[in-house]
Design an enzyme around this catalytic site. Structure first.
Site, PDB file in Angstrom:
ATOM      1  N   GLY A  71      11.421   5.901  10.869  1.00 54.46           N
ATOM      2  CA  GLY A  71      11.185   7.152  10.173  1.00 54.46           C
ATOM      3  C   GLY A  71       9.840   7.774  10.479  1.00 54.46           C
ATOM      4  O   GLY A  71       9.726   8.998  10.628  1.00 54.46           O
ATOM      5  N   ASN A 151       9.070   9.060  -2.034  1.00 58.86           N
ATOM      6  CA  ASN A 151       9.212   7.618  -1.934  1.00 58.86           C
ATOM      7  C   ASN A 151       8.557   6.852  -3.074  1.00 58.86           C
ATOM      8  O   ASN A 151       8.896   5.709  -3.336  1.00 58.86           O
ATOM      9  CB  ASN A 151       8.646   7.115  -0.595  1.00 58.86           C
ATOM     10  CG  ASN A 151       7.226   7.579  -0.361  1.00 58.86           C
ATOM     11  OD1 ASN A 151       6.970   8.779  -0.279  1.00 58.86           O
ATOM     12  ND2 ASN A 151       6.296   6.656  -0.235  1.00 58.86           N
ATOM     13  N   GLN A 179      13.988   8.374   2.244  1.00 66.74           N
ATOM     14  CA  GLN A 179      14.383   7.642   1.039  1.00 66.74           C
ATOM     15  C   GLN A 179      15.758   8.041   0.508  1.00 66.74           C
ATOM     16  O   GLN A 179      16.222   7.460  -0.477  1.00 66.74           O
ATOM     17  CB  GLN A 179      13.345   7.870  -0.070  1.00 66.74           C
ATOM     18  CG  GLN A 179      12.080   7.069   0.090  1.00 66.74           C
ATOM     19  CD  GLN A 179      12.295   5.561  -0.020  1.00 66.74           C
ATOM     20  OE1 GLN A 179      13.317   5.096  -0.511  1.00 66.74           O
ATOM     21  NE2 GLN A 179      11.335   4.793   0.457  1.00 66.74           N
ATOM     22  N   SER A 199      15.577   6.622   8.326  1.00 64.98           N
ATOM     23  CA  SER A 199      15.221   5.321   8.897  1.00 64.98           C
ATOM     24  C   SER A 199      16.211   4.272   8.420  1.00 64.98           C
ATOM     25  O   SER A 199      16.487   4.158   7.216  1.00 64.98           O
ATOM     26  CB  SER A 199      13.797   4.925   8.469  1.00 64.98           C
ATOM     27  OG  SER A 199      13.380   3.748   9.126  1.00 64.98           O
ATOM     28  N   ALA A 200      16.745   3.471   9.340  1.00 63.18           N
ATOM     29  CA  ALA A 200      17.864   2.581   9.047  1.00 63.18           C
ATOM     30  C   ALA A 200      17.556   1.551   7.967  1.00 63.18           C
ATOM     31  O   ALA A 200      18.424   1.201   7.168  1.00 63.18           O
ATOM     32  CB  ALA A 200      18.302   1.872  10.325  1.00 63.18           C
ATOM     33  N   CYS A 325      -6.102  -0.951  -3.432  1.00 60.94           N
ATOM     34  CA  CYS A 325      -7.485  -1.393  -3.550  1.00 60.94           C
ATOM     35  C   CYS A 325      -8.325  -0.750  -2.459  1.00 60.94           C
ATOM     36  O   CYS A 325      -8.025  -0.866  -1.278  1.00 60.94           O
ATOM     37  CB  CYS A 325      -7.566  -2.907  -3.448  1.00 60.94           C
ATOM     38  SG  CYS A 325      -9.216  -3.567  -3.767  1.00 60.94           S
TER      39      CYS A 325
END
Length: 382
Positions: A71, A151, A179, A199-200, A325
């Site tokens: 993706g 996402n 997504q 995206s697979a 972080c």
């Protein structure tokens, strides 16, 4: 890890058995689709079949399907490739502040090379108003990129309305739909987009393979050059087994979409209700918007998300955080910051993402664990 409750399907899903079955012959006996001998012609036939299957799901022509390495690559090819191909027509491009980093960084690349980039804000519900897109359009706007489903918080954008506004003034429209496969209708004519990425591994296919839909006549400059594969837009020998797995996964996901979306959405709502009932002050991000059925993003007041994730992991629940972080302190993710989550919640955001294999018993068990872990964290912070 078989007893773990996996609620991080937005990060990745596991390949289903039918997908592995489709891939195995091409892993052990797949050849180069560019070769002209009999072995190569057999590989070409498998590639053509996969391309046709993907095109059928997207309501596209096979030649409009470009296979990529995932993706992120599809997003970058669409954005950088289309912008550069249309540089002579104008160098103003539009996106939104809560896009995936693959999209945001692609626009950073363009900006560093002289493009003017408008980054539209999203409202508190995580939505881009079509009117904001209309107001940002200029005579030199050549590309608009707004994601279909977020996402992190799952909000779904009015892409068809945005696309109509942008294309009316001659701008190309790209959407990151990574997504959404298996949960939303991805017919490109109904969406009205020129470029769409999936995206697979987000819909129970293999990792490392994706698709960019490129509407016929849309100018795109290749970002990976070489042998001219994928209609000259993405050179390199195709990942034949991955492509076959992607096509099988997408076909299955589309066939099952109405039932899976309804079932997963009901489980998401069940999880959401249980957490809100069990944790005082918890908030759901994007709650007022239409959301993808498998994503639940919850903010917990005055709780560090890294500590919550660690505690959940020890209890056998896999989730993800809406903060990261940085320089020794927690910073809200760019999506959390974009929608203006109050400071008390911004570093305590967790994303729970369900999948087609998630069960009701897993949801109930996870909800109980989440509530217990959060309450223990509240006690520790007193």
């Amino acid at each position: 890890m078989s007893d773990n409750i996996y609620l991080d399907n937005a990060a990745t899903t596991t390949a289903r058995p039918e997908v592995v079955e489709a891939m195995l012959p091409l892993l052990t006996g797949g050849y180069n689709p560019s070769s002209t001998h009999a072995h190569g012609r057999s590989a070409r036939a498998a590639l053509d079949t996969a391309r046709a299957d993907v095109a059928r799901v997207l309501g596209a022509k096979p030649r409009e399907i470009v296979f990529t390495g995932g993706g992120s690559e599809a997003d970058v090819l669409a954005i950088v490739g289309a912008a550069k191909a249309r540089a002579a027509d104008g160098k103003h491009v539009i996106t939104a502040t809560f896009e995936h980093h693959a999209v945001l960084h692609a626009f950073d690349v363009l900006e560093a090379e002289g493009w003017s980039v408008t980054r539209l804000p999203v409202d508190a519900d995580g939505l881009v108003e079509p009117s904001a897109v209309a107001a940002a359009l200029r005579p030199d706007t050549t590309l608009v990129s707004i994601m279909l489903g977020n996402n992190e918080i799952g909000t779904v954008q009015a892409i068809a309305d945005i696309a109509a506004l942008a294309r009316a003034v001659g701008a190309l429209v790209h959407t990151d739909a990574v997504q959404t496969a298996g949960y939303l209708d991805l017919d490109v004519e109904r969406l009205g987009v020129d470029l769409l990425a999936i995206s697979a591994h987000k819909f129970n296919g293999p990792k490392g393979v994706g698709v960019l839909y490129v509407r016929s006549g849309t100018p795109v400059t290749a970002q990976i050059v070489g042998g001219g594969q994928e209609h000259g837009l993405r050179s390199g020998t195709e990942n034949l087994a991955g492509v076959a797995g992607l096509a099988r996964a997408l076909t299955l996901a589309e066939a099952e979409r109405p039932a899976v979306a309804a079932r997963v959405g009901a489980l998401r709502d069940r999880l959401e209700a249980a957490i809100l009932a069990g944790v005082d002050g918890a908030i759901v991000l994007g709650a007022k918007a239409t959301r993808l059925p498998h994503i639940l993003s919850v903010g917990f007041p005055n709780q560090p998300s890294d500590a919550l994730l660690m505690a959940l992991d020890l209890e056998g629940v896999s989730a993800s955080a809406g903060s990261a972080c940085a320089a020794g302190s927690l910073e809200p993710s760019h999506v959390v910051a974009a929608i203006g989550v109050p400071p008390a919640y911004a570093t305590g955001v967790l994303r729970f993402s369900l999948g087609r294999a998630t069960t009701e018993s897993e949801v109930d068990a996870a909800a109980a664990i989440v509530c217990r872990v959060v309450r223990q964290g509240e006690t520790a912070n007193v």
